[in-house]
Scaffold this motif. Sequence first.
Motif, PDB file in Angstrom:
ATOM      1  N   LEU A 271       4.647   5.147  -5.557  1.00  0.00           N
ATOM      2  CA  LEU A 271       4.744   5.094  -7.152  1.00  0.00           C
ATOM      3  C   LEU A 271       3.805   5.881  -7.765  1.00  0.00           C
ATOM      4  O   LEU A 271       4.140   6.693  -8.836  1.00  0.00           O
ATOM      5  CB  LEU A 271       4.463   3.727  -7.690  1.00  0.00           C
ATOM      6  N   ASN A 272       2.459   6.268  -7.186  1.00  0.00           N
ATOM      7  CA  ASN A 272       1.686   7.058  -7.663  1.00  0.00           C
ATOM      8  C   ASN A 272       1.993   8.493  -7.632  1.00  0.00           C
ATOM      9  O   ASN A 272       1.860   9.251  -8.644  1.00  0.00           O
ATOM     10  CB  ASN A 272       0.104   6.827  -7.068  1.00  0.00           C
ATOM     11  N   ASP A 273       2.399   8.775  -6.741  1.00  0.00           N
ATOM     12  CA  ASP A 273       3.177  10.355  -6.548  1.00  0.00           C
ATOM     13  C   ASP A 273       4.206  10.587  -7.247  1.00  0.00           C
ATOM     14  O   ASP A 273       4.286  11.602  -8.073  1.00  0.00           O
ATOM     15  CB  ASP A 273       3.443  10.556  -4.913  1.00  0.00           C
ATOM     16  N   GLU A 274       5.407   9.426  -7.195  1.00  0.00           N
ATOM     17  CA  GLU A 274       6.713   9.740  -7.973  1.00  0.00           C
ATOM     18  C   GLU A 274       6.330   9.852  -9.438  1.00  0.00           C
ATOM     19  O   GLU A 274       6.967  10.704 -10.242  1.00  0.00           O
ATOM     20  CB  GLU A 274       7.246   8.792  -7.625  1.00  0.00           C
ATOM     21  N   PHE A 275       5.495   8.979 -10.103  1.00  0.00           N
ATOM     22  CA  PHE A 275       5.236   8.959 -11.540  1.00  0.00           C
ATOM     23  C   PHE A 275       3.870   9.451 -12.100  1.00  0.00           C
ATOM     24  O   PHE A 275       3.574   9.205 -13.229  1.00  0.00           O
ATOM     25  CB  PHE A 275       5.583   7.627 -12.019  1.00  0.00           C
ATOM     26  N   ASP A 276       3.502  10.289 -11.230  1.00  0.00           N
ATOM     27  CA  ASP A 276       2.139  10.811 -11.501  1.00  0.00           C
ATOM     28  C   ASP A 276       1.152   9.870 -12.300  1.00  0.00           C
ATOM     29  O   ASP A 276       0.647  10.056 -13.395  1.00  0.00           O
ATOM     30  CB  ASP A 276       2.424  12.261 -12.306  1.00  0.00           C
ATOM     31  N   LEU A 277       1.005   8.889 -11.514  1.00  0.00           N
ATOM     32  CA  LEU A 277      -0.094   7.877 -12.366  1.00  0.00           C
ATOM     33  C   LEU A 277      -0.986   7.376 -11.139  1.00  0.00           C
ATOM     34  O   LEU A 277      -0.909   7.626  -9.952  1.00  0.00           O
ATOM     35  CB  LEU A 277       0.617   6.772 -12.950  1.00  0.00           C
ATOM     36  N   SER A 278      -2.082   6.529 -11.469  1.00  0.00           N
ATOM     37  CA  SER A 278      -2.915   5.790 -10.664  1.00  0.00           C
ATOM     38  C   SER A 278      -2.821   4.439 -11.065  1.00  0.00           C
ATOM     39  O   SER A 278      -3.437   4.126 -12.138  1.00  0.00           O
ATOM     40  CB  SER A 278      -4.499   6.668 -10.806  1.00  0.00           C
ATOM     41  N   ILE A 279      -2.374   3.690  -9.889  1.00  0.00           N
ATOM     42  CA  ILE A 279      -2.416   2.046 -10.257  1.00  0.00           C
ATOM     43  C   ILE A 279      -3.655   1.724  -9.977  1.00  0.00           C
ATOM     44  O   ILE A 279      -4.313   1.786  -8.628  1.00  0.00           O
ATOM     45  CB  ILE A 279      -1.310   1.548  -9.516  1.00  0.00           C
ATOM     46  N   PRO A 280      -4.274   1.216 -10.907  1.00  0.00           N
ATOM     47  CA  PRO A 280      -5.523   0.549 -10.701  1.00  0.00           C
ATOM     48  C   PRO A 280      -5.807  -0.720  -9.737  1.00  0.00           C
ATOM     49  O   PRO A 280      -4.626  -1.394  -9.956  1.00  0.00           O
ATOM     50  CB  PRO A 280      -6.356   0.243 -12.189  1.00  0.00           C
ATOM     51  N   ALA A 281      -6.765  -1.297  -9.471  1.00  0.00           N
ATOM     52  CA  ALA A 281      -6.893  -2.407  -8.627  1.00  0.00           C
ATOM     53  C   ALA A 281      -6.581  -3.720  -9.309  1.00  0.00           C
ATOM     54  O   ALA A 281      -5.856  -4.701  -8.738  1.00  0.00           O
ATOM     55  CB  ALA A 281      -8.053  -2.471  -7.909  1.00  0.00           C
ATOM     56  N   THR A 282      -7.113  -3.740 -10.712  1.00  0.00           N
ATOM     57  CA  THR A 282      -6.463  -4.829 -11.402  1.00  0.00           C
ATOM     58  C   THR A 282      -4.984  -5.157 -11.776  1.00  0.00           C
ATOM     59  O   THR A 282      -4.595  -6.204 -11.977  1.00  0.00           O
ATOM     60  CB  THR A 282      -7.168  -4.485 -12.698  1.00  0.00           C
ATOM     61  N   GLU A 283      -4.204  -3.966 -11.338  1.00  0.00           N
ATOM     62  CA  GLU A 283      -2.718  -4.075 -11.786  1.00  0.00           C
ATOM     63  C   GLU A 283      -2.073  -4.402 -10.443  1.00  0.00           C
ATOM     64  O   GLU A 283      -0.926  -4.971 -10.242  1.00  0.00           O
ATOM     65  CB  GLU A 283      -2.149  -2.808 -12.190  1.00  0.00           C
ATOM     66  N   ILE A 284      -2.861  -4.499  -9.177  1.00  0.00           N
ATOM     67  CA  ILE A 284      -2.275  -4.791  -7.768  1.00  0.00           C
ATOM     68  C   ILE A 284      -2.175  -6.374  -7.873  1.00  0.00           C
ATOM     69  O   ILE A 284      -3.086  -7.019  -7.296  1.00  0.00           O
ATOM     70  CB  ILE A 284      -3.009  -4.122  -6.617  1.00  0.00           C
ATOM     71  N   VAL A 285      -1.265  -7.063  -8.340  1.00  0.00           N
ATOM     72  CA  VAL A 285      -1.243  -8.509  -8.508  1.00  0.00           C
ATOM     73  C   VAL A 285       0.347  -8.654  -7.897  1.00  0.00           C
ATOM     74  O   VAL A 285       1.253  -8.171  -8.517  1.00  0.00           O
ATOM     75  CB  VAL A 285      -1.764  -9.144  -9.747  1.00  0.00           C
TER      76      VAL A 285
ATOM     77  N   ILE B  55       0.941  -1.181   0.137  1.00  0.00           N
ATOM     78  CA  ILE B  55      -0.074  -0.093   0.069  1.00  0.00           C
ATOM     79  C   ILE B  55       0.944   1.280   0.060  1.00  0.00           C
ATOM     80  O   ILE B  55       0.496   2.290  -0.712  1.00  0.00           O
ATOM     81  CB  ILE B  55      -0.911   0.011   1.129  1.00  0.00           C
ATOM     82  N   GLN B  56       1.957   1.273   0.958  1.00  0.00           N
ATOM     83  CA  GLN B  56       2.938   2.335   0.910  1.00  0.00           C
ATOM     84  C   GLN B  56       3.504   2.552  -0.428  1.00  0.00           C
ATOM     85  O   GLN B  56       3.790   3.656  -0.776  1.00  0.00           O
ATOM     86  CB  GLN B  56       3.880   2.015   2.125  1.00  0.00           C
ATOM     87  N   LEU B  57       3.868   1.334  -0.957  1.00  0.00           N
ATOM     88  CA  LEU B  57       4.475   1.344  -2.182  1.00  0.00           C
ATOM     89  C   LEU B  57       3.789   1.985  -3.265  1.00  0.00           C
ATOM     90  O   LEU B  57       4.167   2.797  -4.212  1.00  0.00           O
ATOM     91  CB  LEU B  57       5.132   0.099  -2.590  1.00  0.00           C
ATOM     92  N   ILE B  58       2.649   1.389  -3.475  1.00  0.00           N
ATOM     93  CA  ILE B  58       1.429   2.020  -4.582  1.00  0.00           C
ATOM     94  C   ILE B  58       1.383   3.497  -4.448  1.00  0.00           C
ATOM     95  O   ILE B  58       1.336   4.409  -5.385  1.00  0.00           O
ATOM     96  CB  ILE B  58       0.252   1.186  -4.194  1.00  0.00           C
ATOM     97  N   GLY B  59       1.253   4.026  -3.190  1.00  0.00           N
ATOM     98  CA  GLY B  59       1.066   5.321  -3.220  1.00  0.00           C
ATOM     99  C   GLY B  59       2.363   6.163  -3.520  1.00  0.00           C
ATOM    100  O   GLY B  59       2.284   7.187  -4.171  1.00  0.00           O
TER     101      GLY B  59
END
Length: 76
Positions: free
Chosen positions: A42-56, A36-40
């Motif tokens: 990555l989202n901030d650093e690369f200005d993206l939103s990782i969708p739930a379907t990619e969280i595998v 969860i911390q990593l996703i946040g």
Amino acid sequence: MKETILSILADIVEEENLATCTTLIDDGILSSLDIIQLIGALNDEFDLSIPATEIVPDNFNSVDAMARMVARLTEE
């Protein structure tokens, strides 16, 4: 991109072989809270939103896998 992801990971977990490890999820190096911390981060650093379907596990087992996912998501 890989160096940035590696730096983010190093801030989250203490593991010596983060750059070469291919089992970050499978071996329990990353916990669910770490992810969860990593996703946040990555989202901030690369200005993206990782969708739930990619969280595998396949997308988070290695730095290379994360870099491929980020590259794919930034192209979309």
